[in-house]
Scaffold this motif. Structure first.
Motif, mmCIF file in Angstrom:
data_model
loop_
_atom_site.group_PDB
_atom_site.id
_atom_site.type_symbol
_atom_site.label_atom_id
_atom_site.label_comp_id
_atom_site.label_asym_id
_atom_site.label_seq_id
_atom_site.Cartn_x
_atom_site.Cartn_y
_atom_site.Cartn_z
ATOM 1 N N GLN A 49 0.841 -1.204 0.000
ATOM 2 C CA GLN A 49 0.000 0.000 0.000
ATOM 3 C C GLN A 49 0.872 1.248 0.000
ATOM 4 O O GLN A 49 0.559 2.247 -0.644
ATOM 5 N N SER A 50 1.976 1.198 0.728
ATOM 6 C CA SER A 50 2.900 2.331 0.768
ATOM 7 C C SER A 50 3.550 2.549 -0.593
ATOM 8 O O SER A 50 3.749 3.691 -1.015
ATOM 9 N N LEU A 51 3.873 1.462 -1.294
ATOM 10 C CA LEU A 51 4.462 1.592 -2.622
ATOM 11 C C LEU A 51 3.479 2.224 -3.600
ATOM 12 O O LEU A 51 3.858 3.080 -4.402
ATOM 13 N N ILE A 52 2.231 1.811 -3.522
ATOM 14 C CA ILE A 52 1.214 2.400 -4.390
ATOM 15 C C ILE A 52 1.089 3.887 -4.079
ATOM 16 O O ILE A 52 1.025 4.725 -4.975
ATOM 17 N N ASN A 53 1.080 4.235 -2.794
ATOM 18 C CA ASN A 53 0.988 5.642 -2.397
ATOM 19 C C ASN A 53 2.200 6.426 -2.905
ATOM 20 O O ASN A 53 2.051 7.543 -3.410
#
Length: 74
Positions: A49-53
């Motif tokens: 999720q952090s990578l997508i963000n």
């Protein structure tokens, strides 16, 4: 350390981190997109999720625009 503290005279102030807080959203993503970011997540040790963000944040910073040309039926 006191047993009790009196906060009644304390002045309130805005949270300085408010602008950096994340807002939970629900999105429908393709399974291949999720798999891609999950694989990258395992390689880098960062939650997917952090990578997508981070990717979306980079798009915002670079003012990237997507060119969507819908096919018209006919």
């Amino acid at each position: 350390m006191k047993d009790e503290y009196d906060f009644s005279k304390m002045k309130s102030r805005k949270n300085p981190y408010y602008s950096k807080l994340k807002k939970p959203v629900t999105m429908r993503l393709s399974e291949d997109v999720i798999d891609y970011f999950k694989a990258m997540s395992e390689e880098n040790g960062v939650p997917y999720q952090s990578l997508i963000n981070l990717y979306l944040r980079d798009c915002v910073a670079q003012h990237r625009k997507i060119d969507i040309a819908w096919k018209t039926g006919g």
